[in-house]
Design an enzyme around this catalytic site. Structure first.
Site, PDB file in Angstrom:
ATOM      1  N   GLY A  43       0.842  -1.191   0.000  1.00  0.00           N
ATOM      2  CA  GLY A  43       0.000   0.000   0.000  1.00  0.00           C
ATOM      3  C   GLY A  43       0.877   1.240   0.000  1.00  0.00           C
ATOM      4  N   TYR A 216      -1.913   4.593  18.295  1.00  0.00           N
ATOM      5  CA  TYR A 216      -2.115   5.388  19.513  1.00  0.00           C
ATOM      6  C   TYR A 216      -1.425   4.751  20.712  1.00  0.00           C
ATOM      7  CZ  TYR A 216      -4.646   9.413  17.926  1.00  0.00           C
ATOM      8  OH  TYR A 216      -4.948  10.624  17.355  1.00  0.00           O
ATOM      9  N   ASP A 272     -12.752   3.985  11.951  1.00  0.00           N
ATOM     10  CA  ASP A 272     -11.429   4.572  11.674  1.00  0.00           C
ATOM     11  C   ASP A 272     -10.728   5.024  12.943  1.00  0.00           C
ATOM     12  OD1 ASP A 272     -10.053   7.496  10.201  1.00  0.00           O
ATOM     13  OD2 ASP A 272      -9.424   5.434   9.832  1.00  0.00           O
ATOM     14  N   HIS A 277      -8.439   3.498  18.255  1.00  0.00           N
ATOM     15  CA  HIS A 277      -7.605   4.459  18.986  1.00  0.00           C
ATOM     16  C   HIS A 277      -8.262   4.904  20.289  1.00  0.00           C
ATOM     17  CE1 HIS A 277      -5.282   4.344  15.442  1.00  0.00           C
ATOM     18  NE2 HIS A 277      -5.745   5.397  14.826  1.00  0.00           N
ATOM     19  N   LYS A 360     -15.470  11.195  21.414  1.00  0.00           N
ATOM     20  CA  LYS A 360     -15.729  12.199  20.371  1.00  0.00           C
ATOM     21  C   LYS A 360     -14.648  12.117  19.302  1.00  0.00           C
ATOM     22  CE  LYS A 360     -16.495  16.437  21.831  1.00  0.00           C
ATOM     23  NZ  LYS A 360     -16.432  17.674  22.626  1.00  0.00           N
ATOM     24  N   LYS A 363     -13.631  14.678  11.740  1.00  0.00           N
ATOM     25  CA  LYS A 363     -12.740  15.193  10.703  1.00  0.00           C
ATOM     26  C   LYS A 363     -13.311  16.503  10.191  1.00  0.00           C
ATOM     27  CE  LYS A 363     -10.452  11.001   9.249  1.00  0.00           C
ATOM     28  NZ  LYS A 363      -9.041  11.446   9.323  1.00  0.00           N
ATOM     29  N   ASP A 425       0.432  22.530  35.744  1.00  0.00           N
ATOM     30  CA  ASP A 425       0.678  22.279  34.327  1.00  0.00           C
ATOM     31  C   ASP A 425       1.999  21.555  34.101  1.00  0.00           C
ATOM     32  OD1 ASP A 425       0.168  24.128  31.387  1.00  0.00           O
ATOM     33  OD2 ASP A 425       1.845  22.771  31.729  1.00  0.00           O
ATOM     34  N   SER A 427       3.813  20.806  30.820  1.00  0.00           N
ATOM     35  CA  SER A 427       3.916  20.905  29.354  1.00  0.00           C
ATOM     36  C   SER A 427       5.261  20.352  28.926  1.00  0.00           C
ATOM     37  CB  SER A 427       3.778  22.361  28.911  1.00  0.00           C
ATOM     38  OG  SER A 427       2.436  22.764  29.026  1.00  0.00           O
ATOM     39  N   ARG A 491     -17.572  23.145  14.994  1.00  0.00           N
ATOM     40  CA  ARG A 491     -17.376  22.209  16.109  1.00  0.00           C
ATOM     41  C   ARG A 491     -18.040  20.864  15.814  1.00  0.00           C
ATOM     42  NH1 ARG A 491     -16.220  23.124  21.035  1.00  0.00           N
ATOM     43  NH2 ARG A 491     -17.903  21.825  21.831  1.00  0.00           N
TER      44      ARG A 491
HETATM   45  N1  LIG Z   1      -3.871   7.503   6.706  1.00  0.00           N
HETATM   46  C1  LIG Z   1      -3.556   7.513   8.005  1.00  0.00           C
HETATM   47  O1  LIG Z   1      -3.155   8.548   8.583  1.00  0.00           O
HETATM   48  C2  LIG Z   1      -3.666   6.245   8.786  1.00  0.00           C
HETATM   49  C3  LIG Z   1      -4.209   5.092   8.217  1.00  0.00           C
HETATM   50  N2  LIG Z   1      -4.265   3.939   8.970  1.00  0.00           N
HETATM   51  C4  LIG Z   1      -4.772   2.704   8.394  1.00  0.00           C
HETATM   52  O2  LIG Z   1      -3.979   2.355   7.266  1.00  0.00           O
HETATM   53  C5  LIG Z   1      -4.780   1.662   6.314  1.00  0.00           C
HETATM   54  C6  LIG Z   1      -4.618   2.324   4.956  1.00  0.00           C
HETATM   55  O3  LIG Z   1      -5.099   3.632   5.106  1.00  0.00           O
HETATM   56  P1  LIG Z   1      -4.689   4.781   4.061  1.00  0.00           P
HETATM   57  O4  LIG Z   1      -3.274   4.595   3.627  1.00  0.00           O
HETATM   58  O5  LIG Z   1      -5.086   6.060   4.657  1.00  0.00           O
HETATM   59  O6  LIG Z   1      -5.650   4.408   2.835  1.00  0.00           O
HETATM   60  P2  LIG Z   1      -5.488   4.673   1.274  1.00  0.00           P
HETATM   61  O7  LIG Z   1      -6.840   4.882   0.717  1.00  0.00           O
HETATM   62  O8  LIG Z   1      -4.440   5.700   1.034  1.00  0.00           O
HETATM   63  O9  LIG Z   1      -5.010   3.206   0.774  1.00  0.00           O
HETATM   64  C7  LIG Z   1      -3.645   2.806   0.798  1.00  0.00           C
HETATM   65  C8  LIG Z   1      -3.368   2.113  -0.525  1.00  0.00           C
HETATM   66  O10 LIG Z   1      -4.161   0.929  -0.584  1.00  0.00           O
HETATM   67  C9  LIG Z   1      -4.650   0.726  -1.911  1.00  0.00           C
HETATM   68  N3  LIG Z   1      -6.105   0.675  -1.813  1.00  0.00           N
HETATM   69  C10 LIG Z   1      -6.933   1.660  -1.402  1.00  0.00           C
HETATM   70  N4  LIG Z   1      -8.220   1.243  -1.432  1.00  0.00           N
HETATM   71  C11 LIG Z   1      -8.178  -0.027  -1.887  1.00  0.00           C
HETATM   72  C12 LIG Z   1      -9.169  -1.015  -2.140  1.00  0.00           C
HETATM   73  N5  LIG Z   1     -10.459  -0.753  -1.899  1.00  0.00           N
HETATM   74  N6  LIG Z   1      -8.765  -2.231  -2.587  1.00  0.00           N
HETATM   75  C13 LIG Z   1      -7.450  -2.479  -2.789  1.00  0.00           C
HETATM   76  N7  LIG Z   1      -6.469  -1.593  -2.592  1.00  0.00           N
HETATM   77  C14 LIG Z   1      -6.829  -0.391  -2.131  1.00  0.00           C
HETATM   78  C15 LIG Z   1      -4.148   1.892  -2.746  1.00  0.00           C
HETATM   79  O11 LIG Z   1      -2.958   1.478  -3.415  1.00  0.00           O
HETATM   80  P3  LIG Z   1      -2.919   0.994  -4.955  1.00  0.00           P
HETATM   81  O12 LIG Z   1      -4.199   1.394  -5.588  1.00  0.00           O
HETATM   82  O13 LIG Z   1      -1.724   1.674  -5.544  1.00  0.00           O
HETATM   83  O14 LIG Z   1      -2.743  -0.478  -4.882  1.00  0.00           O
HETATM   84  C16 LIG Z   1      -3.794   2.943  -1.721  1.00  0.00           C
HETATM   85  O15 LIG Z   1      -2.738   3.766  -2.146  1.00  0.00           O
HETATM   86  C17 LIG Z   1      -6.198   1.716   6.845  1.00  0.00           C
HETATM   87  O16 LIG Z   1      -6.502   0.462   7.432  1.00  0.00           O
HETATM   88  C18 LIG Z   1      -6.176   2.796   7.921  1.00  0.00           C
HETATM   89  O17 LIG Z   1      -7.068   2.502   8.982  1.00  0.00           O
HETATM   90  C19 LIG Z   1      -3.815   3.882  10.276  1.00  0.00           C
HETATM   91  C20 LIG Z   1      -3.285   5.015  10.855  1.00  0.00           C
HETATM   92  C21 LIG Z   1      -3.181   6.259  10.177  1.00  0.00           C
HETATM   93  O1  LIG Z   2      -5.678   5.734  12.172  1.00  0.00           O
HETATM   94  C1  LIG Z   2      -5.800   6.877  11.755  1.00  0.00           C
HETATM   95  O2  LIG Z   2      -5.161   7.896  12.389  1.00  0.00           O
HETATM   96  C2  LIG Z   2      -4.971   9.150  11.724  1.00  0.00           C
HETATM   97  C3  LIG Z   2      -4.601  10.161  12.798  1.00  0.00           C
HETATM   98  O3  LIG Z   2      -3.370   9.763  13.360  1.00  0.00           O
HETATM   99  P1  LIG Z   2      -2.622  10.856  14.267  1.00  0.00           P
HETATM  100  O4  LIG Z   2      -1.457  10.118  14.848  1.00  0.00           O
HETATM  101  O5  LIG Z   2      -2.208  11.950  13.319  1.00  0.00           O
HETATM  102  O6  LIG Z   2      -3.595  11.331  15.286  1.00  0.00           O
HETATM  103  C4  LIG Z   2      -6.214   9.578  10.980  1.00  0.00           C
HETATM  104  O7  LIG Z   2      -5.941  10.774  10.247  1.00  0.00           O
HETATM  105  C5  LIG Z   2      -6.637   8.488  10.026  1.00  0.00           C
HETATM  106  O8  LIG Z   2      -7.878   8.831   9.442  1.00  0.00           O
HETATM  107  C6  LIG Z   2      -6.819   7.168  10.736  1.00  0.00           C
HETATM  108  O9  LIG Z   2      -6.925   6.123   9.772  1.00  0.00           O
END
Ligand SMILES: NC(=O)C1=CN([C@@H]2O[C@H](COP(=O)(O)OP(=O)(O)OC[C@H]3O[C@@H](n4cnc5c(N)ncnc54)[C@H](OP(=O)(O)O)[C@@H]3O)[C@@H](O)[C@H]2O)C=CC1
Ligand SMILES: O=C1O[C@H](COP(=O)(O)O)[C@@H](O)[C@H](O)[C@H]1O
Length: 518
Positions: A43, A216, A272, A277, A360, A363, A425, A427, A491
């Site tokens: 990914g 987290y 999500d 988290h 809570k 986005k 505090d 910090s 909010r």
């Molecule tokens: N984004 C964040 O900040 C965070 C995300 N996560 C977790 O990471 C995982 C990926 O999230 P994120 O990277 O944001 O998601 P993306 O939508 O960016 O998906 C990541 C990659 O997966 C592939 N992909 C997306 N959707 C599909 C699909 N339906 N079927 C097959 N391949 C797909 C694509 O790659 P390609 O098409 O090139 O194959 C894409 O670039 C999730 O489970 C999310 O909960 C956890 C913490 C933080």
């Molecule tokens: O798991 C996820 O976390 C991020 C937020 O991570 P943070 O460390 O910046 O608080 C969130 O943006 C994303 O949607 C979710 O998949």
């Protein structure tokens, strides 16, 4: 002054010693932390990979935890790009400091890209060849190589990907090397799919090879919670329903899901953020003291407190979707997916009966922060009429600007006997000047290399988490609970504040905590 009374004049934190476990638990067996290491980010074209995974790998490299003569990093995804395309995509996310340019260039030379699908052999065969080539060129003894597969993918693709890894990409023998997989939350969509996923992956990999990551659990102030609660006598008598009126666990982001519709729209804000988290934070706030700091003892107590959470009531849930969410081309026009949720969880046990845990998450709202807000009950027999000053609150700011502060009523300095709100505090930027707080993913990826599972989610913990949320999620998926539109930057729905009030939270008007400046 502090020297005179023997306090440290400045707080010195030992820099993290390279390749040593800094967890409280010494590793039971010596861990193979040297030798050829291949880290494969599946990914790699996505949001998580560029924002979190590659930056964490870069920071581990820059701090010496990843050695250029041992490690190679492979990106894998369907998107057809070159090695340089991937390098250029992630370069800007690795660091903000121009001083790191040389380290960035060296690091990026360790990164290669392989394009392929997630459910057919060709891509994974090509990936295995690329990994094996790296292992050979590192003169690795057959079978001592380490392979870490990071699935930065939507959970819906985990089964085929895990099958392909098992079939085509495993470390060839087990002479001290290993193959591990890191899978991301929310690990399924509901109880049935999560259990199905656990069974499928469990049939391919042993539990010690599976790292269910919830980043987290890698955050500084989240890791601090157990120390705070169980290493300080002062909290012991207060941490219960007799003194605490309500607890808020809050996640806010001031940006939307731009371009992530492929993942986010299938899951929504509860799957999500809240089911993982925020629920992990709830466990650490609400659990009983573990028998010891052994991972299994900690995770046993988390499971127990989750088993005491009662079913969520629809009249204690408010959902929202920010206006413009469906303008994203990766989001269906008729999507009802919530981008905001406020809900009340209730724990039916002796310590927390009657205390609402208000979760809570939103986005595209008015700020970016994550915090825990513990509000205490009113003062009985209040002779200062301090109620109008506001209740005592203990706030733990997870991000940004890590801090903990206690809101309390004090005598206003001066001749008059006046009450005023103030705070105690801590910090971190002020108190621990010069100390760099590691990013969550840095700690956790290092733990996967060390084989330390204490900050990862156990299968039974996951099952109970889904049992709590699945009934509500199914009602949302069936359209029985609607999202209320809200303006980006607001909010969120006003109904959420009304729910907070009904749950018993008393807003302190006129007081705001201002992080101290250095
Ligand atoms: N984004 C964040 O900040 C965070 C995300 N996560 C977790 O990471 C995982 C990926 O999230 P994120 O990277 O944001 O998601 P993306 O939508 O960016 O998906 C990541 C990659 O997966 C592939 N992909 C997306 N959707 C599909 C699909 N339906 N079927 C097959 N391949 C797909 C694509 O790659 P390609 O098409 O090139 O194959 C894409 O670039 C999730 O489970 C999310 O909960 C956890 C913490 C933080
Ligand atoms: O798991 C996820 O976390 C991020 C937020 O991570 P943070 O460390 O910046 O608080 C969130 O943006 C994303 O949607 C979710 O998949």
């Amino acid at each position: 002054m502090s020297q005179a009374i023997g306090l440290p004049t400045c707080w010195h934190i030992e820099k993290r010693a390279p390749l040593k476990s800094d967890s409280f638990i010494r590793m039971e067996e010596s861990v193979n932390e040297t030798g050829c290491l291949s880290i494969i980010v599946l990914g790699a074209s996505g949001d998580l990979a560029k924002k979190k995974t590659f930056p964490a790998l870069f920071n581990l490299y820059r701090q010496g935890f990843l050695q250029s003569n041992e490690v190679h990093i492979f990106g894998y995804a369907r998107t057809k790009i070159s090695d340089d395309d991937l390098r250029n995509r992630i370069r800007g996310y690795l660091t903000k400091s121009a001083d790191d340019d040389e380290a960035v260039s060296e690091f990026l030379q360790l990164v290669k890209y392989v394009s392929g699908s997630y459910d057919t052999p060709e891509g994974f065969q090509a990936l295995d060849e690329a990994i094996a080539k790296h292992e050979i060129c590192r003169n690795t003894t057959e079978g001592t190589a380490r392979r870490l597969f990071y699935l930065a993918l939507p959970p819906s693709v985990y089964p085929p990907v895990c099958r392909m890894i098992k079939t085509y990409c495993m470390n060839k023998s087990d002479l001290g090397g290993w193959t591990r997989i890191v899978v991301e939350k929310p690990f399924g969509k509901d109880l049935a799919s999560s259990e199905q996923l656990s069974s499928e992956i469990g049939s391919l990999f042993d539990e010690p090879q599976i790292y269910r990551i919830d980043h987290y659990l890698g955050k500084e102030l989240v890791q601090n919670l157990l120390v705070l609660r169980f290493a300080n006598r002062m909290f012991l008598p207060l941490w219960n329903r007799d003194h605490i009126d309500n607890v808020q666990i809050v996640f806010r982001e001031d940006f939307g899901t731009e371009g992530r519709g492929g993942y986010f729209d299938e899951y929504g804000i509860i799957r999500d953020i809240i089911q993982n988290h925020l629920l992990q934070v709830l466990c650490l706030i609400a659990m009983e003291k573990p028998v010891s700091l052994k991972p299994e003892h900690i995770r046993d107590e988390k499971v127990k407190v989750l088993q005491s959470v009662v079913p969520i009531e629809d009249d204690e849930v408010v959902l929202g979707q920010y206006e413009g969410y469906t303008d994203d081309p990766t989001v269906p026009d008729n999507s009802n997916t919530p981008t905001f949720a406020t809900m009340v969880l209730r724990i039916h046990n002796e310590r927390w009966e009657g205390v609402p845990f208000i979760m809570k998450a939103g986005k595209a709202i008015n700020s970016r922060k994550a915090e825990i807000r513990i509000q205490f009950k009113d003062v009985p027999g209040d002779i200062f009429r301090s109620k109008k000053q506001g209740r005592n609150e203990f706030v733990i700011r997870l991000q940004p600007s890590e801090a903990m502060y206690m809101k309390l009523t004090v005598k206003q300095p001066g001749l008059e006997m006046q009450c005023v709100q103030s705070e105690l505090d801590l910090s971190y930027t002020q108190r621990y000047q010069g100390v760099v707080i590691p990013e969550a993913y840095e700690r956790l990826i290092l733990d996967t290399i060390r084989g330390d599972q204490q900050h990862f989610v156990r299968r039974d913990e996951l099952k109970v988490a889904w049992e709590i949320f699945t009934p509500l999620l199914h009602r949302i998926d069936n359209g029985e609970v609607k999202s209320i539109p809200y303006k980006p930057g607001s909010r969120g729905p006003a109904e959420a504040d009304a729910l907070l009030e009904r749950a018993g939270y008393v807003q302190t008007h006129g007081y705001i905590w201002i992080p101290p400046t250095l």
